[in-house]
Design a protein around this motif. Structure first.
Motif, short mmCIF file in Angstrom:
data_model
loop_
_atom_site.label_atom_id
_atom_site.label_comp_id
_atom_site.label_asym_id
_atom_site.label_seq_id
_atom_site.Cartn_x
_atom_site.Cartn_y
_atom_site.Cartn_z
N ALA A 70 0.86 -1.18 0.00
CA ALA A 70 0.00 0.00 0.00
C ALA A 70 0.90 1.24 0.00
O ALA A 70 1.73 1.41 0.89
CB ALA A 70 -0.90 0.01 1.22
N VAL A 71 0.73 2.10 -1.01
CA VAL A 71 1.62 3.25 -1.21
C VAL A 71 0.81 4.54 -1.21
O VAL A 71 -0.28 4.61 -1.77
CB VAL A 71 2.36 3.12 -2.57
N ARG A 72 1.40 5.55 -0.58
CA ARG A 72 0.90 6.91 -0.72
C ARG A 72 1.98 7.67 -1.46
O ARG A 72 3.16 7.59 -1.10
CB ARG A 72 0.64 7.55 0.64
N VAL A 73 1.60 8.41 -2.50
CA VAL A 73 2.57 9.12 -3.34
C VAL A 73 2.43 10.61 -3.06
O VAL A 73 1.34 11.18 -3.19
CB VAL A 73 2.35 8.83 -4.84
N PHE A 74 3.56 11.23 -2.66
CA PHE A 74 3.57 12.66 -2.35
C PHE A 74 4.58 13.37 -3.25
O PHE A 74 5.65 12.83 -3.56
CB PHE A 74 3.94 12.90 -0.89
N ASN A 75 4.25 14.59 -3.63
CA ASN A 75 5.10 15.41 -4.49
C ASN A 75 5.79 16.47 -3.62
O ASN A 75 5.13 17.29 -3.00
CB ASN A 75 4.25 16.08 -5.57
N ALA A 76 7.11 16.45 -3.58
CA ALA A 76 7.88 17.44 -2.83
C ALA A 76 8.64 18.35 -3.79
O ALA A 76 9.65 18.95 -3.42
CB ALA A 76 8.83 16.74 -1.87
N THR A 77 8.15 18.47 -5.03
CA THR A 77 8.80 19.33 -6.03
C THR A 77 7.85 20.45 -6.42
O THR A 77 6.71 20.50 -5.97
CB THR A 77 9.17 18.52 -7.29
N ASP A 78 8.33 21.32 -7.29
CA ASP A 78 7.51 22.40 -7.81
C ASP A 78 6.77 22.00 -9.08
O ASP A 78 6.00 22.80 -9.62
CB ASP A 78 8.38 23.63 -8.10
N THR A 79 6.99 20.78 -9.55
CA THR A 79 6.36 20.31 -10.77
C THR A 79 4.94 19.82 -10.46
O THR A 79 4.75 18.85 -9.72
CB THR A 79 7.18 19.16 -11.40
N ALA A 80 3.96 20.51 -11.03
CA ALA A 80 2.56 20.15 -10.78
C ALA A 80 2.21 18.84 -11.46
O ALA A 80 2.63 18.56 -12.59
CB ALA A 80 1.64 21.27 -11.28
N GLY A 81 1.45 17.98 -10.79
CA GLY A 81 0.96 16.74 -11.36
C GLY A 81 1.95 15.60 -11.36
O GLY A 81 1.64 14.52 -11.88
N LEU A 82 3.13 15.79 -10.80
CA LEU A 82 4.15 14.73 -10.83
C LEU A 82 3.72 13.53 -9.97
O LEU A 82 3.91 12.38 -10.37
CB LEU A 82 5.49 15.28 -10.36
N ALA A 83 3.12 13.78 -8.83
CA ALA A 83 2.66 12.69 -7.97
C ALA A 83 1.58 11.86 -8.68
O ALA A 83 1.56 10.63 -8.57
CB ALA A 83 2.14 13.23 -6.65
N GLN A 84 0.71 12.53 -9.42
CA GLN A 84 -0.35 11.83 -10.16
C GLN A 84 0.25 10.92 -11.23
O GLN A 84 -0.16 9.77 -11.40
CB GLN A 84 -1.30 12.84 -10.80
N THR A 85 1.25 11.42 -11.95
CA THR A 85 1.91 10.64 -13.00
C THR A 85 2.61 9.42 -12.42
O THR A 85 2.49 8.30 -12.95
CB THR A 85 2.93 11.52 -13.75
N VAL A 86 3.35 9.62 -11.33
CA VAL A 86 4.07 8.51 -10.71
C VAL A 86 3.08 7.50 -10.14
O VAL A 86 3.28 6.28 -10.27
CB VAL A 86 5.04 9.04 -9.63
N ALA A 87 2.01 7.98 -9.53
CA ALA A 87 1.01 7.08 -8.95
C ALA A 87 0.36 6.22 -10.04
O ALA A 87 0.13 5.02 -9.84
CB ALA A 87 -0.04 7.87 -8.20
N ALA A 88 0.07 6.83 -11.18
CA ALA A 88 -0.53 6.08 -12.28
C ALA A 88 0.42 4.98 -12.76
O ALA A 88 0.00 3.85 -13.05
CB ALA A 88 -0.88 7.02 -13.43
#
Length: 178
Positions: A70-88
């Motif tokens: 079970a993973v939670r993906v968080f974005n710690a960068t300034d790039t919008a939508g990166l967490a969504q892309t990695v999660a997909a």
């Protein structure tokens, strides 16, 4: 008639030489010692190599079924939508993604990212770390086995399935040798 009871003195033989046979035996003993030394050192080298392989196999990340992580993906960068892309992409590989968001913690993430986990999620975190080479690991106090994948500023891409398999193959062969 007289009986001679005296025997003539025995003269030492001058043609008997003890040095060459002694030298031959000494060389033979040294050769045997050298052979045994080589045999014993080879055996200890093989034993050390097997111990090192077993230690590597024990320290290596486990090969898990992604559907059990079970993973939670968080974005710690300034790039919008990166967490969504990695999660997909993680979902395509079979991981269970529970949450996608920006990193709200106060931790500074450097490098490609960080894998955060509790004591119960150590194996899952080690396995997930294979998919983000160079990612740091941070153990917190959570009680469950859930793992957080925090995308860092140097994130480029996730490791391909072939790269992950290539990492796990020598580990499996090392485990088989133990």
């Amino acid at each position: 008639m007289s009986v001679a009871t005296e025997t003539p003195p025995v003269r030492p033989r001058k043609d008997r030489r003890l040095i060459p046979p002694l030298v031959f035996l000494l060389v033979l003993a040294l050769a045997a010692l050298g052979v045994w030394w080589k045999v014993l050192s080879d055996a200890s080298a093989r034993e050390e190599a097997a111990d090192a392989a077993c230690a590597t196999a024990e320290a290596a990340p486990p090969s898990l079924d992604p559907s059990t992580v079970a993973v939670r993906v968080f974005n710690a960068t300034d790039t919008a939508g990166l967490a969504q892309t990695v999660a997909a992409e993680l979902q395509q590989r079979g991981f269970v993604v529970e949450e996608i968001a920006n990193d709200s913690s106060d931790r500074e993430v450097t490098g490609p990212g960080e894998v955060r986990h509790g004591p119960a999620g150590g194996d899952a975190a080690a396995y997930l770390g294979l998919f983000l080479p160079g990612a740091g690991s941070y153990q917190d106090t959570r009680a469950d086995a859930r793992v957080d994948l925090v995308i860092g500023p140097e994130f480029d891409r996730l490791a391909s399935p072939e790269e992950v398999a290539a990492t796990l193959t020598p580990i499996a062969s090392a485990e088989a040798a133990c």
